[in-house]
Write a protein that holds these residues in place. Structure first.
Motif, PDB file in Angstrom:
ATOM      1  N   LYS A  27      40.365  40.312  47.613  1.00 16.61           N
ATOM      2  CA  LYS A  27      41.706  40.677  46.862  1.00 16.61           C
ATOM      3  C   LYS A  27      41.081  41.864  45.874  1.00 16.61           C
ATOM      4  O   LYS A  27      42.038  42.638  45.458  1.00 16.61           O
ATOM      5  N   LYS A  28      40.053  41.590  45.272  1.00 18.77           N
ATOM      6  CA  LYS A  28      39.590  42.756  44.163  1.00 18.77           C
ATOM      7  C   LYS A  28      39.341  43.997  44.920  1.00 18.77           C
ATOM      8  O   LYS A  28      39.826  45.137  44.366  1.00 18.77           O
TER       9      LYS A  28
ATOM     10  N   ASP B  52      38.428  35.971  46.982  1.00 19.26           N
ATOM     11  CA  ASP B  52      38.592  36.826  45.932  1.00 19.26           C
ATOM     12  C   ASP B  52      37.941  38.192  45.925  1.00 19.26           C
ATOM     13  O   ASP B  52      38.582  39.169  45.313  1.00 19.26           O
TER      14      ASP B  52
ATOM     15  N   TRP C  29      48.383  38.008  50.670  1.00 21.77           N
ATOM     16  CA  TRP C  29      47.230  37.947  49.699  1.00 21.77           C
ATOM     17  C   TRP C  29      46.724  36.492  49.806  1.00 21.77           C
ATOM     18  O   TRP C  29      45.421  36.234  49.275  1.00 21.77           O
TER      19      TRP C  29
END
Lengths: 426, 145
Positions: free
Chosen positions: B43-44, B40, B35
């Motif tokens: 990751k989403k 971001d 991760w």
């Protein structure tokens, strides 16, 4: 960078809480660092309350306008020359190697949960659907828009929403990754507050041992930083533990200052989640008993009811804006559900994956309590809180197999810290 | 007797907790490592899948003051999708509709996870209008006005 801004904003909230504690000369016997968890809880609550009041008076949430009244309080306190900036003396105690090992294990838990909170953006359902959704809506609208409640068809109280909105305002954007540090802070300060309380009452050895057990509870870690960060249940657990310590403190001291601080905390607790209001009412019943039957001081009873002001104000806001959403409005009483409810609760109590042996130890502690009759207050608080959940399940529109199963791990989170306290106190 | 059992449980609790700490540390160094270097948005995408891509696409194409209808023809027009849409698209006005009435909304959005490919093609072929499409999801938005 955003994480740093959030950390500084959280420090700002702590400073406000600390300023108020110092201004009111509360907790004067505690060391600087022992006051920090209370300062955090108070800071979060009063800034949320301040934003709620600003919103209704059409005052902007700009940083300068939020900070200005606190600058005034700070200057007043500074003028009152007794105020000493950050008087901080810390002397590391001599500890045995096994105590040092426990300390290291606690620090690893704190670091790991921080790492998890830092690692991922929001992924919890209630975060999407309630807490950070409304925080984002309020941030974009610039005020507490009642339409947000109508759109979501719920009227949960505002402290967690507005504390998150405050962080979004500080960031200038709705960053749902760095805001999770707020939820981590509830984990961190719950652990810190638990340690300081136990150290004072039961000594360093027990404090380290049981703080380690509490901090490594997986359900706490998940809500503090892993996939469930974004729910408000850990925040409520933090406030319930703080209320409990302040309640015990007041019963021992009978000092009105302790009662004022307790009442402030109760007011905030009732505005975290509706389950918090149940705890507030139970605490008030205990307070009323002690004040009238034991202390025989009617004036203290009035002081103890300070928490009613923000709660009534919130109720008034709901009435004025037609917010009356409730899952249980047209519910019927289902006594036949008692057995399935107990079975579902039992399943969660023995869910070692979530709780390790916390609830099994608690139940054994109860048996020992039955024999020796210690710590009546903590068992009574937990007992009434659990009874209130039971009552809700009995009138719930959902079957226990769905409702209890979905929420029991979170409801137990509210009282987990005081349950571990009761185990430690045996 | 009760006290002995109690102490035994405490001992087991401690051992289990210590084991969990070890497990968490290992997890931080191995499974969580993947991760760390993601953005971001990646990751989403990892957390929410195609929904993230689709809603980001809608976010880019529908202005903040627009109104959006989520068609019930979409299998993902569940409460979950509604709340995620609200979260991503606020302050755009979002509503789930039975039938897309052209007068009321600026956009109609359809979202189909990959498993619904067949239905997606069927509904897609029936709809007319200006269509925006992305690459990494099965969904589209129809501009109305």
């Amino acid at each position: 960078m955003n994480h740093l801004i959030v950390i500084f904003s959280l420090l700002f909230l702590i400073s406000i809480g600390y300023l108020l504690i110092s201004f009111g000369n509360f907790l004067s016997d505690l060391k600087f660092y022992e006051k920090i968890p209370y300062a955090f809880g108070l800071g979060v609550g009063v800034v949320a309350l301040q934003m709620f009041i600003y919103s209704r008076l059409n005052i902007s949430w700009e940083a300068g306008i939020i900070v200005s009244p606190w600058t005034l309080v700070f200057l007043l306190r500074l003028y009152n020359s007794k105020f000493k900036l950050m008087k901080f003396k810390f002397k590391a105690p001599r500890i045995a190697p096994y105590q040092f090992a426990l300390f290291v294990l606690i620090v690893i838990n704190l670091l790991y949960t921080f790492f998890e909170a830092w690692l991922r953006p929001l992924s919890s359902w209630d975060g999407w659907a309630i807490w950070l959704l409304k925080a984002k809506m309020f941030f974009i609208d610039g005020f507490v828009n009642p339409q947000a409640y109508h759109l979501l068809k719920e009227n949960y109280p505002y402290v967690v929403n507005l504390a998150s909105t405050f962080l979004f305002s500080a960031l200038g954007e709705a960053d749902d990754r760095s805001v999770l540090l707020l939820f981590y802070s509830f984990y961190f300060f719950l652990v810190a507050s638990f340690f300081f309380t136990l150290k004072k009452e039961l000594g360093l050895r027990k404090a380290l041992f049981f703080t380690f057990l509490l901090s490594s509870t997986q359900n706490l870690i998940r809500h503090g930083g892993r996939f469930e960060a974004g729910y408000a249940d850990l925040a409520l657990g933090f406030y319930i533990f703080a209320d409990f310590t302040l309640l015990v403190r007041f019963i021992k001291s009978r000092d009105y200052k302790d009662l004022i601080l307790l009442s402030l905390f109760l007011g905030i607790t009732g505005l975290i989640k509706e389950e918090g209001l149940v705890f507030v009412l139970i605490s008030q019943a205990v307070l009323t008993y002690y004040i009238l039957a034991k202390f025989k001081n009617f004036k203290l009873l009035l002081v103890s009811l300070l928490w009613v002001i923000p709660i009534l104000d919130w109720q008034l806001y709901k009435i004025l804006n037609g917010l009356s959403y409730s899952l249980y409005a047209n519910s019927a009483f289902h006594p036949e559900r008692i057995l399935p409810i107990f079975i579902e609760i039992l399943k969660e109590v023995i869910n070692i994956r979530n709780w390790n042996f916390l609830w099994l130890s608690f139940l054994f502690g109860l048996l020992i309590f039955a024999k020796y009759g210690k710590r009546r207050l903590v068992y009574m608080l937990i007992g009434f809180q659990v009874l209130s959940y039971l009552a809700v399940f009995l009138i719930s529109p959902y079957e226990p197999s769905a409702h209890v199963k979905n929420v029991m791990d979170r409801l137990l989170l509210h009282i987990a810290a005081i349950a571990v306290y009761s185990i430690a106190a045996i | 007797m009760i006290r002995r059992v109690f102490l035994l449980i405490l001992g087991l609790w401690f051992l289990l907790s210590a084991g969990r700490v070890g497990n968490n540390v290992i997890r931080a160094f191995y499974s969580e490592r993947e991760w760390i270097f993601l953005t971001d948005s990646q990751k989403k995408e990892k957390l929410l899948g195609e929904v993230h891509n689709f809603l980001t696409f809608v976010q880019k194409n529908a202005p903040p003051n627009s109104s959006i209808a989520i068609s019930l023809a979409s299998p993902e027009s569940s409460p979950g999708f509604f709340y995620k849409s609200l979260y991503y698209l606020y302050p755009r006005k979002i509503e789930i509709v039975d039938k897309f009435t052209k007068q009321n909304f600026d956009y109609l959005i359809y979202y189909y996870p990959l498993k619904y490919s067949e239905q997606y093609s069927c509904v897609r072929s029936q709809n007319q209008g200006k269509i925006f499409r992305g690459e990494n999801f099965q969904g589209y938005i129809i501009k109305n006005r």
